[in-house]
Design a protein around this motif. Structure first.
Motif, PDB file in Angstrom:
ATOM      1  N   MET A 170       0.941  -0.925  -0.009  1.00  0.00           N
ATOM      2  CA  MET A 170      -0.023   0.053   0.009  1.00  0.00           C
ATOM      3  C   MET A 170       0.806   1.342  -0.208  1.00  0.00           C
ATOM      4  O   MET A 170       1.969   1.051   0.316  1.00  0.00           O
ATOM      5  CB  MET A 170      -0.960  -0.171   1.353  1.00  0.00           C
ATOM      6  N   PRO A 171       0.257   2.464  -0.752  1.00  0.00           N
ATOM      7  CA  PRO A 171       1.199   3.605  -0.636  1.00  0.00           C
ATOM      8  C   PRO A 171       2.014   4.010   0.542  1.00  0.00           C
ATOM      9  O   PRO A 171       3.107   4.444   0.514  1.00  0.00           O
ATOM     10  CB  PRO A 171       0.182   4.484  -1.345  1.00  0.00           C
ATOM     11  N   ASP A 172       1.228   3.943   1.696  1.00  0.00           N
ATOM     12  CA  ASP A 172       1.949   4.484   2.951  1.00  0.00           C
ATOM     13  C   ASP A 172       2.801   3.503   3.550  1.00  0.00           C
ATOM     14  O   ASP A 172       3.321   3.862   4.484  1.00  0.00           O
ATOM     15  CB  ASP A 172       0.731   4.750   3.993  1.00  0.00           C
ATOM     16  N   TYR A 173       3.210   2.228   2.952  1.00  0.00           N
ATOM     17  CA  TYR A 173       3.993   1.212   3.390  1.00  0.00           C
ATOM     18  C   TYR A 173       5.120   1.026   2.378  1.00  0.00           C
ATOM     19  O   TYR A 173       6.479   0.789   2.804  1.00  0.00           O
ATOM     20  CB  TYR A 173       3.380  -0.219   3.764  1.00  0.00           C
ATOM     21  N   GLY A 174       4.929   1.314   1.294  1.00  0.00           N
ATOM     22  CA  GLY A 174       6.142   1.241   0.330  1.00  0.00           C
ATOM     23  C   GLY A 174       6.428   0.119  -0.820  1.00  0.00           C
ATOM     24  O   GLY A 174       5.440  -0.040  -1.466  1.00  0.00           O
ATOM     25  N   SER A 175       7.432  -0.587  -0.367  1.00  0.00           N
ATOM     26  CA  SER A 175       7.961  -1.602  -1.298  1.00  0.00           C
ATOM     27  C   SER A 175       8.435  -2.610  -0.563  1.00  0.00           C
ATOM     28  O   SER A 175       8.701  -2.755   0.590  1.00  0.00           O
ATOM     29  CB  SER A 175       9.115  -0.842  -2.125  1.00  0.00           C
ATOM     30  N   ALA A 176       8.643  -3.838  -1.347  1.00  0.00           N
ATOM     31  CA  ALA A 176       9.124  -5.068  -0.752  1.00  0.00           C
ATOM     32  C   ALA A 176      10.765  -5.011  -0.529  1.00  0.00           C
ATOM     33  O   ALA A 176      11.491  -4.318  -1.186  1.00  0.00           O
ATOM     34  CB  ALA A 176       8.909  -6.173  -1.903  1.00  0.00           C
ATOM     35  N   ARG A 177      11.194  -5.822   0.289  1.00  0.00           N
ATOM     36  CA  ARG A 177      12.888  -5.762   0.617  1.00  0.00           C
ATOM     37  C   ARG A 177      13.490  -6.720  -0.515  1.00  0.00           C
ATOM     38  O   ARG A 177      12.966  -7.382  -1.330  1.00  0.00           O
ATOM     39  CB  ARG A 177      12.964  -6.405   2.170  1.00  0.00           C
ATOM     40  N   CYS A 178      14.826  -6.332  -0.557  1.00  0.00           N
ATOM     41  CA  CYS A 178      15.481  -6.840  -1.809  1.00  0.00           C
ATOM     42  C   CYS A 178      16.618  -7.592  -1.289  1.00  0.00           C
ATOM     43  O   CYS A 178      17.832  -7.616  -2.021  1.00  0.00           O
ATOM     44  CB  CYS A 178      15.946  -5.730  -2.439  1.00  0.00           C
ATOM     45  N   ASP A 179      16.850  -8.078  -0.082  1.00  0.00           N
ATOM     46  CA  ASP A 179      18.017  -8.774   0.660  1.00  0.00           C
ATOM     47  C   ASP A 179      17.938 -10.050   0.620  1.00  0.00           C
ATOM     48  O   ASP A 179      19.062 -10.685   1.035  1.00  0.00           O
ATOM     49  CB  ASP A 179      18.180  -7.840   1.925  1.00  0.00           C
ATOM     50  N   PHE A 180      16.930 -10.744   0.132  1.00  0.00           N
ATOM     51  CA  PHE A 180      17.048 -12.074   0.148  1.00  0.00           C
ATOM     52  C   PHE A 180      17.921 -12.484  -1.075  1.00  0.00           C
ATOM     53  O   PHE A 180      18.103 -11.844  -1.750  1.00  0.00           O
ATOM     54  CB  PHE A 180      15.426 -12.771  -0.290  1.00  0.00           C
ATOM     55  N   PRO A 181      18.422 -13.977  -0.893  1.00  0.00           N
ATOM     56  CA  PRO A 181      19.305 -14.325  -2.111  1.00  0.00           C
ATOM     57  C   PRO A 181      18.853 -13.954  -3.374  1.00  0.00           C
ATOM     58  O   PRO A 181      17.599 -14.415  -3.562  1.00  0.00           O
ATOM     59  CB  PRO A 181      19.527 -15.894  -1.868  1.00  0.00           C
ATOM     60  N   GLY A 182      19.244 -13.444  -4.334  1.00  0.00           N
ATOM     61  CA  GLY A 182      18.931 -13.015  -5.707  1.00  0.00           C
ATOM     62  C   GLY A 182      18.215 -11.884  -5.761  1.00  0.00           C
ATOM     63  O   GLY A 182      17.773 -11.301  -6.801  1.00  0.00           O
ATOM     64  N   GLY A 183      17.834 -11.164  -4.717  1.00  0.00           N
ATOM     65  CA  GLY A 183      17.152  -9.966  -4.616  1.00  0.00           C
ATOM     66  C   GLY A 183      17.977  -9.096  -4.707  1.00  0.00           C
ATOM     67  O   GLY A 183      19.284  -8.835  -4.776  1.00  0.00           O
ATOM     68  N   ASP A 184      17.488  -7.522  -5.583  1.00  0.00           N
ATOM     69  CA  ASP A 184      18.335  -6.509  -6.018  1.00  0.00           C
ATOM     70  C   ASP A 184      17.483  -5.321  -6.075  1.00  0.00           C
ATOM     71  O   ASP A 184      16.541  -5.303  -6.970  1.00  0.00           O
ATOM     72  CB  ASP A 184      18.719  -6.700  -7.438  1.00  0.00           C
ATOM     73  N   ALA A 185      17.814  -4.387  -5.568  1.00  0.00           N
ATOM     74  CA  ALA A 185      17.177  -3.015  -5.376  1.00  0.00           C
ATOM     75  C   ALA A 185      16.882  -2.339  -6.871  1.00  0.00           C
ATOM     76  O   ALA A 185      15.578  -1.961  -7.218  1.00  0.00           O
ATOM     77  CB  ALA A 185      17.503  -2.129  -4.328  1.00  0.00           C
ATOM     78  N   ALA A 186      17.880  -2.398  -7.549  1.00  0.00           N
ATOM     79  CA  ALA A 186      17.708  -1.783  -8.844  1.00  0.00           C
ATOM     80  C   ALA A 186      16.808  -2.679  -9.771  1.00  0.00           C
ATOM     81  O   ALA A 186      16.186  -1.975 -10.384  1.00  0.00           O
ATOM     82  CB  ALA A 186      19.211  -1.707  -9.733  1.00  0.00           C
ATOM     83  N   THR A 187      17.062  -3.862  -9.584  1.00  0.00           N
ATOM     84  CA  THR A 187      15.875  -4.402 -10.505  1.00  0.00           C
ATOM     85  C   THR A 187      14.491  -4.328 -10.135  1.00  0.00           C
ATOM     86  O   THR A 187      13.485  -4.288 -10.773  1.00  0.00           O
ATOM     87  CB  THR A 187      16.293  -6.175 -10.211  1.00  0.00           C
ATOM     88  N   LEU A 188      14.266  -4.194  -8.603  1.00  0.00           N
ATOM     89  CA  LEU A 188      12.875  -4.077  -8.356  1.00  0.00           C
ATOM     90  C   LEU A 188      12.366  -2.583  -8.735  1.00  0.00           C
ATOM     91  O   LEU A 188      11.421  -2.534  -9.222  1.00  0.00           O
ATOM     92  CB  LEU A 188      12.831  -3.977  -6.798  1.00  0.00           C
ATOM     93  N   TYR A 189      13.467  -1.799  -8.715  1.00  0.00           N
ATOM     94  CA  TYR A 189      13.131  -0.265  -9.233  1.00  0.00           C
ATOM     95  C   TYR A 189      12.460  -0.540 -10.589  1.00  0.00           C
ATOM     96  O   TYR A 189      11.469  -0.070 -10.788  1.00  0.00           O
ATOM     97  CB  TYR A 189      14.084   0.558  -9.126  1.00  0.00           C
ATOM     98  N   ARG A 190      12.997  -1.235 -11.571  1.00  0.00           N
ATOM     99  CA  ARG A 190      12.617  -1.399 -12.688  1.00  0.00           C
ATOM    100  C   ARG A 190      11.560  -2.188 -13.054  1.00  0.00           C
ATOM    101  O   ARG A 190      10.621  -1.749 -13.864  1.00  0.00           O
ATOM    102  CB  ARG A 190      13.860  -1.756 -13.616  1.00  0.00           C
ATOM    103  N   SER A 191      11.241  -3.132 -12.036  1.00  0.00           N
ATOM    104  CA  SER A 191       9.925  -3.823 -12.431  1.00  0.00           C
ATOM    105  C   SER A 191       8.786  -3.035 -11.819  1.00  0.00           C
ATOM    106  O   SER A 191       7.632  -3.064 -12.536  1.00  0.00           O
ATOM    107  CB  SER A 191      10.323  -4.809 -11.283  1.00  0.00           C
TER     108      SER A 191
END
Length: 290
Positions: A170-191
């Motif tokens: 929800m907009p007041d909570y934001g986005s998913a974490r990206c620190d699990f194996p294979g996660g990546d913040a730049a990749t999430l941004y583009r998704s």
């Protein structure tokens, strides 16, 4: 042929224990449906599981006179065990997930030192690639590869409704974490930018909500609402700013309570490890490995 303009009948089930939302998505004409991200109840203190949440879905499907075509996972969840095998046994249907689940299986096969974890995508029935299309009755479903939280994350687009797993909350909570194996913040941004490029009226159906005390749990927002108000990824937030914020925030977060039980079950499509000679199933806990 499936018809992309038919609107789906959507019913959500919120599991307060894990803050997870499961969905039944149905074609009203044919009475055929898919179940997305179902939860198996699990108590980490006792090691006991139950099907109470899944049985709510079973009862609703029966009440509505629906036939299950698909059991769909948006990704390999780290916060709950999947009830997909139980629902498949009770209701039928084929089990699908993103094709890059093989990468996730490889990571956790090594972490748990468990040759019983497959690395070829089995025991899922269908591995979806970006752009794949399939049908729920007369509903056309398009698969969108939306990695970042995990490399295998996908979203399911059904007309003006998109089931986005762990990408945005929800907009007041934001986005998913990206620190699990294979996660990546730049990749999430583009998704997320891919999702936010959809028409503003498009409804985004979330996999989780962690509501503040000031509002009840919610799990649907629009692209326009996310563009305007998402605290992490509203319009104008740069990739560099998001990466810096997301990485700093992830360093402050504790591991999910059910991470270790969940992933070694969910990479098996929700199946438990094989029972040992005494008939008991065991989950492993790697010490000092994460």
């Amino acid at each position: 042929m499936p018809h992309p303009q038919i609107q789906a009948q959507i019913h959500a089930f919120f599991d307060a224990a894990t803050h997870t939302v499961s969905y039944v998505v149905a074609d009203q004409a044919s009475r055929r449906c898919a179940i997305i991200d179902p939860v198996l109840d699990y108590d980490p203190k006792s090691g006991r599981s139950s099907e109470l949440s899944a049985d709510l879905i079973v009862a609703w499907v029966h009440e509505q006179g629906l036939t299950v075509d698909w059991l769909l996972e948006t990704h390999c969840h780290a916060d709950h065990l999947s009830a997909a095998p139980y629902l498949k046994q009770r209701l039928g249907g084929r089990l699908g997930i993103g094709a890059r689940i093989t990468e996730v299986q490889q990571v956790f096969r090594q972490l748990f030192n468990d040759p019983g974890i497959p690395v070829d995508g089995s025991p899922f029935d269908r591995l979806f690639e970006d752009g794949d299309r399939f049908a729920i009755g007369e509903l056309e479903v398009e698969v969108l590869h939306t990695p970042g939280h995990t490399p295998a994350c996908i979203s399911y687009k059904v007309g003006d409704d998109v089931f986005i797993g762990d990408t945005l909350f929800m907009p007041d909570y934001g986005s998913a974490r990206c620190d699990f194996p294979g996660g990546d913040a730049a990749t999430l941004y583009r998704s997320v930018q891919r999702l936010l490029s959809l028409p503003g009226h498009t409804r985004l159906h979330l996999c989780h909500d962690y509501p503040p005390a000031s509002r009840p749990a919610c799990w649907v927002s629009t692209v326009a609402e996310q563009r305007a108000h998402n605290v992490h990824l509203h319009q104008g937030v740069s990739e560099a700013a998001f990466i810096a914020m997301r990485q700093a925030r992830d360093r402050s977060l504790a591991m999910p309570l059910l991470l270790l039980p969940s992933v070694q079950v969910n990479v098996r499509a929700g199946q438990l490890p094989a029972a040992e000679a005494n008939g008991i199933h065991y989950l492993k806990i790697p010490l000092n490995a994460l």
